[in-house]
Design a protein around this motif. Structure first.
Motif, PDB file in Angstrom:
ATOM      1  N   HIS A 183      -6.173  10.706  -9.201  1.00 12.83           N
ATOM      2  CA  HIS A 183      -5.115  10.105  -8.390  1.00 12.83           C
ATOM      3  C   HIS A 183      -5.123  10.686  -6.975  1.00 12.83           C
ATOM      4  O   HIS A 183      -4.745  10.010  -6.023  1.00 12.83           O
ATOM      5  N   GLY A 184      -5.566  11.919  -6.855  1.00 12.01           N
ATOM      6  CA  GLY A 184      -5.692  12.523  -5.534  1.00 12.01           C
ATOM      7  C   GLY A 184      -6.695  11.799  -4.657  1.00 12.01           C
ATOM      8  O   GLY A 184      -6.488  11.663  -3.446  1.00 12.01           O
ATOM      9  N   TRP A 185      -7.775  11.308  -5.255  1.00  6.91           N
ATOM     10  CA  TRP A 185      -8.752  10.547  -4.480  1.00  6.91           C
ATOM     11  C   TRP A 185      -8.126   9.285  -3.919  1.00  6.91           C
ATOM     12  O   TRP A 185      -8.390   8.892  -2.790  1.00  6.91           O
ATOM     13  N   HIS A 186      -7.285   8.634  -4.714  1.00  9.13           N
ATOM     14  CA  HIS A 186      -6.577   7.451  -4.211  1.00  9.13           C
ATOM     15  C   HIS A 186      -5.692   7.833  -3.027  1.00  9.13           C
ATOM     16  O   HIS A 186      -5.610   7.109  -2.039  1.00  9.13           O
ATOM     17  N   LEU A 187      -5.039   8.977  -3.147  1.00  8.88           N
ATOM     18  CA  LEU A 187      -4.180   9.434  -2.043  1.00  8.88           C
ATOM     19  C   LEU A 187      -4.995   9.768  -0.801  1.00  8.88           C
ATOM     20  O   LEU A 187      -4.549   9.499   0.321  1.00  8.88           O
ATOM     21  N   PRO A 247       0.808  -1.227   0.000  1.00  5.37           N
ATOM     22  CA  PRO A 247       0.000   0.000   0.000  1.00  5.37           C
ATOM     23  C   PRO A 247       0.842   1.278   0.000  1.00  5.37           C
ATOM     24  O   PRO A 247       0.455   2.262  -0.619  1.00  5.37           O
ATOM     25  N   ARG A 248       1.996   1.254   0.677  1.00  2.71           N
ATOM     26  CA  ARG A 248       2.833   2.461   0.690  1.00  2.71           C
ATOM     27  C   ARG A 248       3.379   2.757  -0.700  1.00  2.71           C
ATOM     28  O   ARG A 248       3.468   3.914  -1.096  1.00  2.71           O
ATOM     29  N   PHE A 249       3.769   1.710  -1.434  1.00  4.11           N
ATOM     30  CA  PHE A 249       4.304   1.920  -2.775  1.00  4.11           C
ATOM     31  C   PHE A 249       3.216   2.403  -3.737  1.00  4.11           C
ATOM     32  O   PHE A 249       3.468   3.239  -4.599  1.00  4.11           O
ATOM     33  N   THR A 250       2.024   1.867  -3.575  1.00  2.00           N
ATOM     34  CA  THR A 250       0.904   2.321  -4.392  1.00  2.00           C
ATOM     35  C   THR A 250       0.600   3.785  -4.099  1.00  2.00           C
ATOM     36  O   THR A 250       0.359   4.572  -5.019  1.00  2.00           O
ATOM     37  N   SER A 251       0.636   4.160  -2.831  1.00  2.86           N
ATOM     38  CA  SER A 251       0.414   5.555  -2.456  1.00  2.86           C
ATOM     39  C   SER A 251       1.495   6.451  -3.048  1.00  2.86           C
ATOM     40  O   SER A 251       1.198   7.533  -3.571  1.00  2.86           O
ATOM     41  N   ALA A 252       2.733   5.987  -2.993  1.00  2.00           N
ATOM     42  CA  ALA A 252       3.839   6.773  -3.562  1.00  2.00           C
ATOM     43  C   ALA A 252       3.661   6.927  -5.072  1.00  2.00           C
ATOM     44  O   ALA A 252       3.931   8.004  -5.627  1.00  2.00           O
ATOM     45  N   ALA A 253       3.180   5.888  -5.724  1.00  2.39           N
ATOM     46  CA  ALA A 253       2.954   5.967  -7.169  1.00  2.39           C
ATOM     47  C   ALA A 253       1.861   6.982  -7.488  1.00  2.39           C
ATOM     48  O   ALA A 253       2.011   7.789  -8.409  1.00  2.39           O
ATOM     49  N   ARG A 277      -6.369   8.236   4.807  1.00  4.12           N
ATOM     50  CA  ARG A 277      -7.296   7.754   5.834  1.00  4.12           C
ATOM     51  C   ARG A 277      -6.837   6.424   6.412  1.00  4.12           C
ATOM     52  O   ARG A 277      -7.062   6.134   7.578  1.00  4.12           O
ATOM     53  N   ARG A 278      -6.202   5.604   5.567  1.00  4.12           N
ATOM     54  CA  ARG A 278      -5.719   4.290   6.025  1.00  4.12           C
ATOM     55  C   ARG A 278      -4.367   4.383   6.721  1.00  4.12           C
ATOM     56  O   ARG A 278      -3.901   3.408   7.302  1.00  4.12           O
ATOM     57  N   GLY A 279      -3.723   5.528   6.614  1.00  5.80           N
ATOM     58  CA  GLY A 279      -2.433   5.695   7.263  1.00  5.80           C
ATOM     59  C   GLY A 279      -1.246   5.276   6.413  1.00  5.80           C
ATOM     60  O   GLY A 279      -0.134   5.187   6.919  1.00  5.80           O
ATOM     61  N   THR A 280      -1.471   5.027   5.111  1.00 11.89           N
ATOM     62  CA  THR A 280      -0.358   4.634   4.251  1.00 11.89           C
ATOM     63  C   THR A 280       0.272   5.825   3.533  1.00 11.89           C
ATOM     64  O   THR A 280       1.248   5.653   2.805  1.00 11.89           O
ATOM     65  N   ALA A 281      -0.276   7.003   3.735  1.00 12.57           N
ATOM     66  CA  ALA A 281       0.296   8.248   3.201  1.00 12.57           C
ATOM     67  C   ALA A 281       0.097   9.313   4.273  1.00 12.57           C
ATOM     68  O   ALA A 281      -0.901   9.289   5.007  1.00 12.57           O
TER      69      ALA A 281
END
Length: 69
Positions: free
Chosen positions: A27-31, A1-7, A36-40
């Motif tokens: 892409h902002g919605w994904h971020l 999830p962290r790598f997906t957030s970084a992407a 909210r999940r704490g991965t970004a």
């Protein structure tokens, strides 16, 4: 999830540079979900989205995101 957030973060920045506001918002919605999940970092995501909202003329949304950050 962290790598997906970084992407997604990188894709938001690329979309901003290209003035592709629809892509930046998508892409902002994904971020935002990642924040909210704490991965970004939530504050970073909110400030980035505030900048995107400001660019597209959504000033109330920009202000709300900046205040939440």
């Amino acid at each position: 999830p962290r790598f997906t957030s970084a992407a997604h973060h990188g894709l938001v920045l690329a979309a901003i540079a290209a003035k592709d506001w629809d892509g930046a918002l998508a892409h902002g919605w994904h971020l935002l979900r990642a924040g909210r999940r704490g991965t970004a970092p939530r504050e970073d995501v909110l400030l980035l989205m505030a900048a995107v909202c400001r660019q597209v003329g959504r000033y109330r949304a920009a202000l709300a995101a900046a205040r939440a950050a």
